[in-house]
Design a protein around this motif. Sequence first.
Motif, short mmCIF file in Angstrom:
data_model
loop_
_atom_site.label_atom_id
_atom_site.label_comp_id
_atom_site.label_asym_id
_atom_site.label_seq_id
_atom_site.Cartn_x
_atom_site.Cartn_y
_atom_site.Cartn_z
N ALA A 174 -28.43 -18.03 -25.53
CA ALA A 174 -27.35 -18.91 -25.07
C ALA A 174 -27.73 -20.36 -25.35
N LEU A 175 -26.77 -21.17 -25.72
CA LEU A 175 -27.03 -22.56 -26.07
C LEU A 175 -27.71 -23.30 -24.91
N GLU A 176 -27.24 -23.03 -23.67
CA GLU A 176 -27.84 -23.72 -22.52
C GLU A 176 -29.32 -23.39 -22.40
N ASN A 177 -29.69 -22.12 -22.72
CA ASN A 177 -31.09 -21.72 -22.59
C ASN A 177 -31.95 -22.34 -23.68
N GLY A 201 -29.45 -18.96 -39.37
CA GLY A 201 -28.12 -19.44 -39.76
C GLY A 201 -27.01 -18.59 -39.17
N ASP A 202 -27.37 -17.38 -38.72
CA ASP A 202 -26.42 -16.46 -38.10
C ASP A 202 -26.29 -16.73 -36.60
N TYR A 203 -26.93 -17.82 -36.14
CA TYR A 203 -26.90 -18.15 -34.72
C TYR A 203 -25.46 -18.20 -34.22
N HIS A 213 -18.54 -14.99 -31.42
CA HIS A 213 -19.37 -16.17 -31.65
C HIS A 213 -19.15 -17.19 -30.54
N GLU A 214 -20.19 -17.40 -29.75
CA GLU A 214 -20.10 -18.36 -28.66
C GLU A 214 -20.21 -19.79 -29.20
N HIS A 215 -21.22 -19.97 -30.07
CA HIS A 215 -21.42 -21.27 -30.71
C HIS A 215 -21.88 -21.04 -32.13
N THR A 216 -21.70 -22.02 -32.98
CA THR A 216 -22.17 -21.91 -34.36
C THR A 216 -23.55 -22.54 -34.50
N PHE A 217 -24.21 -22.29 -35.62
CA PHE A 217 -25.49 -22.92 -35.88
C PHE A 217 -25.34 -24.44 -35.92
#
Length: 443
Positions: A174-177, A201-203, A213-217
């Motif tokens: 998760a982006l927050e983590n 890149g597949d983040y 997809h929650e967020h992109t790279f």
Amino acid sequence: MNARKKVAFYTLGCKLNFSETSTIARSFTDEGFDRVDFSEQADIYVINTCSVTENADKRFKTIVKQAQKTNPKAFVAAVGCYAQLKPQELADVDGVDLVLGATEKFKITDYLNDLSKNDFGEVHSCEIEDADFYVGSYSIGDRTRAFLKVQDGCDYKCTYCTIPLARGISRSDALENVLKNAKEIAEQDIKEIVLTGVNIGDYGKGEFGNKKHEHTFFELVKALDEVAGIERLRISSIEPNLLKNETIDFVSNSNTFVPHFHIPLQSGSNDILKKMKRRYNRELYVDRVSRIKEVLPHACIGVDVIVGFPGETNAHFLETYHFLNELDISYLHVFTYSERDNTEAVDMDGVVPMNVRHKRSKMLRGLSAKKRRAFYESQLGTTRTVLFESENKEGYIHGFTENYVKVKTPWNPDLVNTLHDIELTNIDDDGLVRFEFVNEFAL
């Protein structure tokens, strides 16, 4: 568990493994263990394995012997990719007591109630489909930089690769983590963070491997750029088809992301790329390199390449050699193809003899040395910022500029983990760069 037992770790393979070893080590510290160097006497030796090359498999036995020689009564545990792919093979190695698969490695301390030696290696493995959860990791305390894991697993089906079998589907933190971990690293006075994963890149694929997809790279890069206290951010290996213009352009204007890209190629022949089931062709690769050099002329570009893939003729190899020779890149990581069980490539026709593979590898390593030298020469006379490492190597301290030029100067402990502006002056006999401090450093 008895307090103050000693544990030692040995990591084979990639930056991702180093980040996970550090996280596993912290779980031991939380349980009251003291971490010692692998060369020292310990009660437990943990080996984090890799299975990318044949050599990594063979090295495992040597490392187990090393641990047993230091302490014959020590408990030896194996985790990592090889432990997931061939757990019984590892368990059968004399001296191995415990083998943990992909879902169990972060719970290793749960298995250590009894540290007596086993007659046979105990295996706790899993079907790789069960590895559908994400464990965040970062390395700290080992170096002047930290490896921050942002993604794990891979959905690609490259015909030579066992990593999807060893690590499961693509899934992201998760982006927050990620941001929380980055802040924790910054608070430890570590100057540089290297983003790592299997396919970073597949983040963005959900924390549990779902396809939403929650967020992109790119969103990850932008968010990390704003974390206070980080001097440098470095993107590790990223697939050319996933390295977008928006990311390249952002790095070119960033104060923290450095001008260094490592982009796997694997082959300069479209025929071989197709057989490998890579998701791009050589034309796209040229486009990515051109874009980087257009906005970041001084950027360092590293390349992964595989020699001796089944069906690679002399003509294919020369196509790769000339392609790389003409490309504006800085260095190569050369891998000699080795057969891996349960991959498509292992059954392909056109097996390249081992002596031919080694000859091709030697040619590309020579090309890499030439490319690195040319890149270093192009940087002489420029002013760069260097981050000094912590090791005294034969009376010298080494460091890397933001664009990955390796420099050296006589050992001075006051320089460790510090950043300085320098002017690159000349290349020494060992290929490293000498420099002068731009602002006089008080020796």
